[in-house]
Design an enzyme around this catalytic site. Structure first.
Site, PDB file in Angstrom:
ATOM      1  N   GLU C  49      27.913  62.804  51.048  1.00 17.23           N
ATOM      2  CA  GLU C  49      28.316  63.474  49.810  1.00 17.23           C
ATOM      3  C   GLU C  49      29.442  62.763  49.078  1.00 17.23           C
ATOM      4  O   GLU C  49      29.552  62.861  47.855  1.00 17.23           O
ATOM      5  CB  GLU C  49      28.775  64.909  50.099  1.00 17.23           C
ATOM      6  N   ASN C  50      30.299  62.098  49.843  1.00 16.91           N
ATOM      7  CA  ASN C  50      31.460  61.484  49.213  1.00 16.91           C
ATOM      8  C   ASN C  50      31.173  60.129  48.584  1.00 16.91           C
ATOM      9  O   ASN C  50      32.102  59.395  48.254  1.00 16.91           O
ATOM     10  CB  ASN C  50      32.628  61.390  50.202  1.00 16.91           C
TER      11      ASN C  50
END
Lengths: 224, 240, 224, 240
Positions: C49-50
């Site tokens: 996600e990052n």
């Protein structure tokens, strides 16, 4: 017809109000020439819708790179510190309040700031481009335009009759005869050519020109 | 044009009491530790800024960075997706004592709300959180037979973020996954303040390699050898 | 309690269903170990996600670069062909239907595909992270979980009692006892451990296990 | 993983009659002329694809590219912001004869609708077009005292775009302002097909310099010396 400013002179006048360090979008066509008249010692950073920030003049003929164009599809060059980005980021800059000034052309401007500059009505092929986006988000949305149409009709009106580009969006208009601010639904006269009387100016304007504070002489140098 | 600021202290000097402050980074990756600590220094010296609303994916870790801001009592409210960490003591204690507010936002919604603020999009629809308690009170609308939650943009007065290279026009690059929320926060804040490892001259970043165009950045300050939050926490450092 | 699969074995089983060339997001914690069990000759591209696509294993201890982490804040390495991007682009990948598989943990799964995996109720500090986004957009949302809670209560239920992460989002569940698909609001049993009877399996399941087609033996190798 | 396709013909082989097709580029900048012409070749040879809905900022220029597709009768509808150009004959004639449909979309709304499709955002609000005839029939909502128009995502079956470098994972870079709509269209189409000037091995593009991550790309095909639409038009070329 009385004396009036040329397009280059209108553009020159508009350019004088662009602050040092301003981010500026110039509409395609006539507004593009504002870039030529940046005052000495001030730097504006120009944005174009197709994803370039920090571009400069056109390249010499024959040295165009057609991957490096502006929204008017004209070849441009880059200045140091330029950046490329995609169209969604480009219009994030537009709508998101990041531009300091957008300078656009106009068919008509109304005293409440409504702008009509994309369509002259139903005939032909309609085309809007980025005009409807550019009227939103810039801290100042200015218009440069001849004061009247080619057949002498007013372009500054109580209400636009042509299809709108945006509602209550224009804050200042530079015409061939005067400079007006749009404040509280009124055209407030700021500058006019010394050679035209207030009565004559009002006669070619389709809405009341309000006097609210001093009206300066609109003095512009001779340009080509 | 020159957006460079000589010192960290000057870069954060006008962040005022009650400000909404975006802080970049995801964990220690891309976290502007030096800018945060400059803000803490100002608070220690002057009592300001306080009552801050801080927007970050997390809510601090250990006793440095955002956790130290919370420990100091500078933060009124956190807006984040995951207020837990290896050492979440600072936030947890204050939260359980009712001394700090929390707005919990799903991570993708947080990112999109920040981007929307930067892009002039006041609201958008997302499938995320539909039918959950995090959607309570939010308008719901159906499109093509599926239900979506309406989410609002999320703006800030200031953003402090960490980049890699910066030029005087404010163009920024980021190091690896240190990018995360940082470019979005630069778009969404009224004033964006970026610490970079190196300031290069205009033209020192290839125009095709700029990640945050300078129009989104107001100030850059060079921190030549930035500390890594994770290393500091592993060493048990305390900033106070 | 009857024989059951270890976490590693559940992860191994889930890994066998990941197609060659799939884009995969593994939830933080337990699901992360699925990456260890990619079948020979198949390549999955992992998303976090990052803002990283195409990452690989953890680096050797002492060689971590803390700007290169996954959503669980663990140090990772890059494979050739990796890419970095910002959080909005990362969740565009998630919500926009670009991931092939998301594999998540669960507190509870309901027979209509509802998932509860982010909150055990009102006490303590709530934290959601990317869980509510991940359940939307991936072509397959699979869950890996022990079949029952630590105190023996069913996790596969007619309806979740804990706060939901997402509605009707899970399509397959890999448990320590069986594999079920969620189809038309039902748990359809696909595989079970040979050592457990259907009756005993049903007894530890909080909703009807539907038999609709063959039920294969769930065979998993011994793993550490 | 290897998304490379050996020929242009194979790259566009499954674009079907009635497809919604995004075509990258802004004017000639970033326009995938060779992919478009491969599609025209297929149409000439097989009669397919036809009845296409084409999404592009413009509606063709001269007698090549999208203009040639229109001339050929492959296009049922254009979705664009500015169907004018130096030589707009192809679209203008068909439009005035009622033989082609037009959905006119403001440029920023077009970009945002495409991005929204790629990002799983079914609708969003924009100030753009509020109070104008282009907002007719669209829901309007007020936020913080200002009115906004609700706009829907814009999806496609296929996108054909032009990049600079590509690797077998589908990671793409773009040349200068040739980026424009291209990264957004890769996100929004079910199948994205990218022509690049050079295919490099995996790792040949720095991960920080990838503009379109490979997850958004399905096929890449190398066109080592791509033509520039603007040059072709200035030379009066015709593709038919």
């Amino acid at each position: 017809m009385t004396e009036k400013l040329s397009n280059a002179q209108i553009a020159w006048r508009a350019a004088q109000d662009i602050e040092d360090g301003a981010y500026v979008n110039l509409g395609i066509g006539f507004p593009e020439i504002v870039a030529k008249f940046q005052p000495e010692g001030r730097e504006a950073i120009f944005h174009t819708e197709n994803g370039v920030l920090g571009f400069g003049e056109a390249p010499p003929k024959g040295q165009e790179d057609w991957d490096l164009i502006n929204a008017g599809k004209k070849a441009i060059t880059l200045k140091p510190g330029a950046a490329f980005f995609h169209h969604a980021d480009s219009f994030a800059m537009v709508r998101g309040g990041h531009l300091d000034v957008a300078i656009l052309g106009a068919y008509q401007v109304a005293q409440n700031g409504d702008l009509a500059n994309w369509s002259v009505g139903a005939k032909g092929v309609p085309a809007v481009g980025g005009a409807m986006d550019l009227v939103h988000g810039a801290k100042r949305v200015a218009v440069i335009t001849d004061h009247v149409t080619k057949d002498g009709k007013p372009k500054l009106l109580e209400a636009c009759t042509l299809p709108l580009t945006g509602v209550a969006c224009v804050t200042r208009v530079y015409t061939s005869l005067c400079v007006v601010d749009i404040e509280n639904g009124r055209f407030v006269l700021r500058e006019k050519l010394p050679s035209i009387s207030l009565e004559d100016l009002q006669a070619v304007t389709g809405a009341t020109l309000v006097i609210d504070g001093p009206v300066a002489d609109l003095i512009v140098p001779e340009l080509d | 044009m020159d957006k460079t600021i000589p010192t960290l202290a000057e870069a954060v000097a006008d962040i005022h009491d009650g400000a909404v402050l975006m802080v970049g980074g995801f964990g220690g990756s891309g976290a502007p530790i030096e800018l945060i600590h400059a803000l803490i220094d100002r608070f220690v010296a002057t009592g300001s800024p306080k009552n801050l609303t801080v927007i970050n994916n997390n809510a601090g870790n250990g006793r440095i960075g955002i956790a130290a801001m919370i420990d100091m009592g500078m933060v009124k409210k956190m807006v984040c997706s995951f207020p837990r960490s290896a050492d979440p003591r600072a936030f947890t204690e204050k939260y359980l004592a009712g001394e700090i507010e929390l707005e919990l936002v799903p991570q993708g919604t947080l990112a999109e709300r920040i981007r929307a603020a930067g892009a002039g999009i006041p609201a958008f629809y997302t499938p995320t959180s539909f039918g959950t308690e995090l959607a309570k009170g939010k308008p719901v609308k159906e499109f093509d037979g599926r239900s979506y939650v309406e989410e609002r943009w999320l703006k800030a007065d200031f953003a402090i973020v960490k980049g890699q290279l910066g030029d005087p026009y404010g163009n920024i690059t980021y190091r690896m996954a240190g990018r995360n929320f940082n470019p979005l926060m630069c778009m969404a804040a009224a004033k964006s303040i970026v610490q970079v490892s190196k300031i290069v001259p205009a033209g020192g970043i290839e125009p095709e390699q700029v990640i945050t165009p300078g129009i989104f950045v107001d100030r850059i300050v060079e921190v030549a050898n930035p500390r890594q939050e994770e290393d500091m926490n592993r060493a048990g450092e305390v900033y106070a």
